[in-house]
Enzyme design. Sequence first.
Site, mmCIF file in Angstrom:
data_model
loop_
_atom_site.group_PDB
_atom_site.id
_atom_site.type_symbol
_atom_site.label_atom_id
_atom_site.label_comp_id
_atom_site.label_asym_id
_atom_site.label_seq_id
_atom_site.Cartn_x
_atom_site.Cartn_y
_atom_site.Cartn_z
ATOM 1 N N THR A 112 0.845 -1.208 0.000
ATOM 2 C CA THR A 112 0.000 0.000 0.000
ATOM 3 C C THR A 112 0.870 1.243 0.000
ATOM 4 O OG1 THR A 112 -1.867 1.098 1.090
ATOM 5 C CG2 THR A 112 -0.137 0.289 2.514
ATOM 6 N N ASP A 124 -7.906 -4.449 0.455
ATOM 7 C CA ASP A 124 -8.772 -3.578 -0.318
ATOM 8 C C ASP A 124 -10.042 -3.379 0.501
ATOM 9 O OD1 ASP A 124 -8.903 -2.030 -2.660
ATOM 10 O OD2 ASP A 124 -10.390 -3.378 -3.514
ATOM 11 N N THR A 125 -10.484 -2.135 0.564
ATOM 12 C CA THR A 125 -11.622 -1.793 1.411
ATOM 13 C C THR A 125 -12.667 -1.049 0.598
ATOM 14 O OG1 THR A 125 -10.281 -1.647 3.415
ATOM 15 C CG2 THR A 125 -12.324 -0.411 3.423
ATOM 16 N N PHE A 170 -9.485 9.365 7.632
ATOM 17 C CA PHE A 170 -9.341 9.591 6.193
ATOM 18 C C PHE A 170 -10.587 9.077 5.478
ATOM 19 C CE2 PHE A 170 -8.421 5.333 4.401
ATOM 20 C CZ PHE A 170 -8.271 4.610 5.577
ATOM 21 N N TYR A 184 -13.918 8.166 3.952
ATOM 22 C CA TYR A 184 -15.314 8.409 4.315
ATOM 23 C C TYR A 184 -15.518 8.528 5.832
ATOM 24 C CZ TYR A 184 -16.181 6.976 -0.538
ATOM 25 O OH TYR A 184 -16.185 6.891 -1.911
ATOM 26 N N LYS A 233 -11.275 4.156 16.985
ATOM 27 C CA LYS A 233 -11.735 3.631 15.695
ATOM 28 C C LYS A 233 -11.405 2.138 15.600
ATOM 29 C CE LYS A 233 -11.131 3.973 10.670
ATOM 30 N NZ LYS A 233 -10.486 4.581 9.507
HETATM 31 P P1 IMP Z 1 -8.646 1.241 -1.071
HETATM 32 O O1 IMP Z 1 -8.746 0.000 -0.250
HETATM 33 O O2 IMP Z 1 -7.338 1.929 -0.875
HETATM 34 O O3 IMP Z 1 -8.994 1.030 -2.503
HETATM 35 O O4 IMP Z 1 -9.677 2.226 -0.422
HETATM 36 C C1 IMP Z 1 -10.814 2.643 -1.062
HETATM 37 C C2 IMP Z 1 -11.327 3.930 -0.498
HETATM 38 O O5 IMP Z 1 -12.163 3.603 0.591
HETATM 39 C C3 IMP Z 1 -10.280 4.879 0.039
HETATM 40 O O6 IMP Z 1 -9.872 5.792 -0.912
HETATM 41 C C4 IMP Z 1 -11.024 5.582 1.127
HETATM 42 O O7 IMP Z 1 -11.718 6.667 0.569
HETATM 43 C C5 IMP Z 1 -12.028 4.562 1.572
HETATM 44 N N1 IMP Z 1 -11.616 3.907 2.811
HETATM 45 C C6 IMP Z 1 -10.880 2.779 2.959
HETATM 46 N N2 IMP Z 1 -10.740 2.494 4.258
HETATM 47 C C7 IMP Z 1 -11.393 3.465 4.937
HETATM 48 C C8 IMP Z 1 -11.584 3.723 6.317
HETATM 49 O O8 IMP Z 1 -11.123 3.017 7.222
HETATM 50 N N3 IMP Z 1 -12.308 4.824 6.610
HETATM 51 C C9 IMP Z 1 -12.839 5.648 5.662
HETATM 52 N N4 IMP Z 1 -12.668 5.463 4.373
HETATM 53 C C10 IMP Z 1 -11.954 4.367 4.005
#
Ligand code: IMP
Length: 197
Positions: free
Chosen positions: A8, A69-70, A154, A156, A177
């Site tokens: 990451t 991935d989230t 960060f 959302y 959190k």
């Molecule tokens: P990715 O896993 O980096 O693709 O994350 C996707 C998007 O989800 C990120 O750009 C954030 O906007 C959002 N995101 C991921 N994890 C969190 C979190 O723990 N809190 C709030 N937003 C999140």
Amino acid sequence: MPTLIFATNNQHKVDEIQSLVGADFKIIPLKEAGFDIDIPEPHDTLQENAAEKANTIFKITQQNCFSEDTGMEVEALQGAPGVKSARYAGEGRDFQANIDKVLQNLGAQINRTAQFRTVICLIWGDAVEGYKTYYFEGICKGRIASEMQGEKGFGYDPIFIPDGADKSFAQMSMDEKNKYSHRQKAVTQLFEFLRSK
Ligand code: IMP
């Protein structure tokens, strides 16, 4: 101390995960491992994107590594932004624009049920026994606030209120959190697995 490359470039994710793992493992993000690359997330599922990131780094390093991935899944938006969470409002990956789009699309909708889902992909093993791929998932259920609240965290965080809390993720310290979060749930399983090895 065992080390693990984390595929990451998101320092928030690194800080959250390192704070959960303590001194048992050293998490090395891509930049610290010497890679200045942005791995694409082209797939339709969190699992495939997580695998893409871990496989890319494993091919280069041949070392134990993991990725995550989230996505935030909003019930009244049929699961959007979901796997497209980072780019919901466009390729700029702008947190504020993404939040604005969610709030606008939800409007005065009464059903504000939502969840964060994290999928971790771990590639683990050694050169003698070989390497295997493992997945871990963490879900945090909650709801979307009517407006932004708080400035920490960060993505959302300012509009997501986890079940059992009366404030948004962005109004919580990192430790607070972590008590609720999707990432904490997936990471706890990851490190239980690694400690059992
Ligand atoms: P990715 O896993 O980096 O693709 O994350 C996707 C998007 O989800 C990120 O750009 C954030 O906007 C959002 N995101 C991921 N994890 C969190 C979190 O723990 N809190 C709030 N937003 C999140």
